[in-house]
Design an enzyme around this catalytic site. Sequence first.
Site, PDB file in Angstrom:
ATOM      1  N   GLU A  54     -15.550  15.425  -8.872  1.00 60.30           N
ATOM      2  CA  GLU A  54     -15.033  15.036 -10.186  1.00 60.30           C
ATOM      3  C   GLU A  54     -13.941  13.994  -9.952  1.00 60.30           C
ATOM      4  O   GLU A  54     -13.254  14.017  -8.927  1.00 60.30           O
ATOM      5  CB  GLU A  54     -14.444  16.247 -10.915  1.00 60.30           C
ATOM      6  N   LEU A 113     -13.693   3.872  -6.104  1.00 62.12           N
ATOM      7  CA  LEU A 113     -13.514   4.723  -4.918  1.00 62.12           C
ATOM      8  C   LEU A 113     -12.907   3.970  -3.733  1.00 62.12           C
ATOM      9  O   LEU A 113     -12.338   4.601  -2.834  1.00 62.12           O
ATOM     10  CB  LEU A 113     -14.865   5.285  -4.474  1.00 62.12           C
ATOM     11  N   TRP A 171      -6.174  -3.353   7.193  1.00 62.41           N
ATOM     12  CA  TRP A 171      -5.776  -4.153   8.367  1.00 62.41           C
ATOM     13  C   TRP A 171      -5.581  -5.620   7.981  1.00 62.41           C
ATOM     14  O   TRP A 171      -4.949  -6.374   8.718  1.00 62.41           O
ATOM     15  CB  TRP A 171      -6.831  -4.056   9.477  1.00 62.41           C
ATOM     16  N   ASP A 225      -2.460   4.989  -4.864  1.00 62.07           N
ATOM     17  CA  ASP A 225      -2.378   3.543  -5.092  1.00 62.07           C
ATOM     18  C   ASP A 225      -1.126   3.189  -5.902  1.00 62.07           C
ATOM     19  O   ASP A 225      -0.655   3.992  -6.709  1.00 62.07           O
ATOM     20  CB  ASP A 225      -3.645   3.097  -5.852  1.00 62.07           C
ATOM     21  N   GLY A 229       2.896  -0.843  -3.713  1.00 63.90           N
ATOM     22  CA  GLY A 229       3.330  -2.242  -3.693  1.00 63.90           C
ATOM     23  C   GLY A 229       3.883  -2.644  -5.053  1.00 63.90           C
ATOM     24  O   GLY A 229       4.983  -3.215  -5.155  1.00 63.90           O
ATOM     25  N   ARG A 249      -6.935   9.318  -8.559  1.00 63.25           N
ATOM     26  CA  ARG A 249      -6.494   7.966  -8.202  1.00 63.25           C
ATOM     27  C   ARG A 249      -5.352   7.552  -9.120  1.00 63.25           C
ATOM     28  O   ARG A 249      -5.454   7.674 -10.345  1.00 63.25           O
ATOM     29  CB  ARG A 249      -7.643   6.955  -8.308  1.00 63.25           C
ATOM     30  N   HIS A 287       6.080   2.044   0.032  1.00 59.67           N
ATOM     31  CA  HIS A 287       5.384   2.992   0.912  1.00 59.67           C
ATOM     32  C   HIS A 287       6.324   4.138   1.313  1.00 59.67           C
ATOM     33  O   HIS A 287       5.897   5.285   1.435  1.00 59.67           O
ATOM     34  CB  HIS A 287       4.845   2.272   2.149  1.00 59.67           C
ATOM     35  N   SER A 347      -6.726   2.221   4.803  1.00 61.85           N
ATOM     36  CA  SER A 347      -8.181   2.021   4.870  1.00 61.85           C
ATOM     37  C   SER A 347      -8.551   1.019   5.956  1.00 61.85           C
ATOM     38  O   SER A 347      -7.689   0.284   6.460  1.00 61.85           O
ATOM     39  CB  SER A 347      -8.692   1.508   3.519  1.00 61.85           C
ATOM     40  N   LEU A 374      -2.359  25.545   3.907  1.00 61.77           N
ATOM     41  CA  LEU A 374      -2.980  24.315   3.401  1.00 61.77           C
ATOM     42  C   LEU A 374      -3.522  23.465   4.562  1.00 61.77           C
ATOM     43  O   LEU A 374      -2.872  23.319   5.597  1.00 61.77           O
ATOM     44  CB  LEU A 374      -1.934  23.504   2.626  1.00 61.77           C
TER      45      LEU A 374
HETATM   46  C1  FPP Z   1      -1.459   1.946  -1.652  1.00 63.33           C
HETATM   47  O1  FPP Z   1      -0.525   1.187  -2.373  1.00 63.33           O
HETATM   48  C2  FPP Z   1      -0.795   2.718  -0.602  1.00 63.33           C
HETATM   49  C3  FPP Z   1      -0.951   2.492   0.731  1.00 63.33           C
HETATM   50  C4  FPP Z   1      -1.836   1.424   1.257  1.00 63.33           C
HETATM   51  C5  FPP Z   1      -0.200   3.288   1.757  1.00 63.33           C
HETATM   52  C6  FPP Z   1      -0.041   4.755   1.472  1.00 63.33           C
HETATM   53  C7  FPP Z   1       0.613   5.419   2.622  1.00 63.33           C
HETATM   54  C8  FPP Z   1       1.657   6.248   2.533  1.00 63.33           C
HETATM   55  C9  FPP Z   1       2.277   6.643   1.252  1.00 63.33           C
HETATM   56  C10 FPP Z   1       2.208   6.860   3.789  1.00 63.33           C
HETATM   57  C11 FPP Z   1       1.739   8.297   3.856  1.00 63.33           C
HETATM   58  C12 FPP Z   1       1.863   8.842   5.206  1.00 63.33           C
HETATM   59  C13 FPP Z   1       1.290  10.015   5.622  1.00 63.33           C
HETATM   60  C14 FPP Z   1       1.439  10.436   7.050  1.00 63.33           C
HETATM   61  C15 FPP Z   1       0.544  10.909   4.705  1.00 63.33           C
HETATM   62  P1  FPP Z   1      -0.688  -0.405  -2.440  1.00 63.33           P
HETATM   63  O2  FPP Z   1       0.203  -1.007  -1.402  1.00 63.33           O
HETATM   64  O3  FPP Z   1      -2.120  -0.774  -2.337  1.00 63.33           O
HETATM   65  O4  FPP Z   1      -0.131  -0.703  -3.871  1.00 63.33           O
HETATM   66  P2  FPP Z   1      -0.484  -1.936  -4.808  1.00 63.33           P
HETATM   67  O5  FPP Z   1      -1.919  -1.778  -5.215  1.00 63.33           O
HETATM   68  O6  FPP Z   1       0.474  -1.774  -5.941  1.00 63.33           O
HETATM   69  O7  FPP Z   1      -0.227  -3.180  -3.996  1.00 63.33           O
END
Ligand code: FPP
Length: 236
Positions: free
Chosen positions: A201, A189, A62, A13, A16, A182, A30, A58, A124
């Site tokens: 955990e 979660l 969408w 997380d 953004g 996280r 991202h 998630s 892995l």
């Molecule tokens: C959450 O941050 C992150 C995501 C919704 C996207 C995570 C995806 C990647 C890093 C690409 C990984 C790719 C592969 C194939 C493993 P957020 O946008 O919710 O952040 P915020 O809470 O600060 O807005």
Amino acid sequence: MKMPPRHVAIIMDGNGRWAVSRGKIRLEGHRAGAKKVLEVIDWCKESGVEFLTLYAFSTENWKRSAEEVDGLMKLMGLLLRTKVGLFVKSNVRVRVIGRKEDLPAPLQRQIASAEKRTAQCDGLNLQVAVSYGGRAEIADAVKRYAQDVLDGRVEASTAPSDEVFRRYLYAPDVPDPDLIIRTSGEFRLSNFLLWESAYSEFWKTGILWPDFGKDEFEAALESFSGRERRMGGRFK
Ligand code: FPP
């Protein structure tokens, strides 16, 4: 030597916020997050972690803008396509869990190709959760279970045991996560691995995902190794 968690799952997380705090568009966050994924794979290998599950998108994601969703789909596809050779070389098996049928066709093809090309890798195990929701996974499992009951393959007079129900989940052969990490300060979660996390955990940090460092990863493993896991049993 302390035992590492066998399965680490991460809610990545903060991409953004990381981008916005730098005056960049969210997609830049991202992109930085995707680079971090490659580092974390290395740290897992070095530490003896066998399974790594990453929450990439998630069922609720969408709802984000079409621009962000489209950018994320392309980014995931790009990562799978350009890094699959590296995964094969470093013996990383890649699998995607989630409602893959909802993904754009090019990403579905990139996923299928990466899964096929790494199918024999036994280092892995990397699971990427895409269009994934814990509730959706349970609902999908119930749907398939009900079909087996209707077809007479399963006796429904008693509730399915955990062992039986697990067979209907997206990745029945993957052990439950031992440790869920996280980033970016939240303590929830968010619909991640709801069934599988029964005895996991939890470890959190305020650090945003693109800034997550090896120090934090090691602190999470260290914290895990100091916990007494009773799995519902009693104190020794
Ligand atoms: C959450 O941050 C992150 C995501 C919704 C996207 C995570 C995806 C990647 C890093 C690409 C990984 C790719 C592969 C194939 C493993 P957020 O946008 O919710 O952040 P915020 O809470 O600060 O807005």
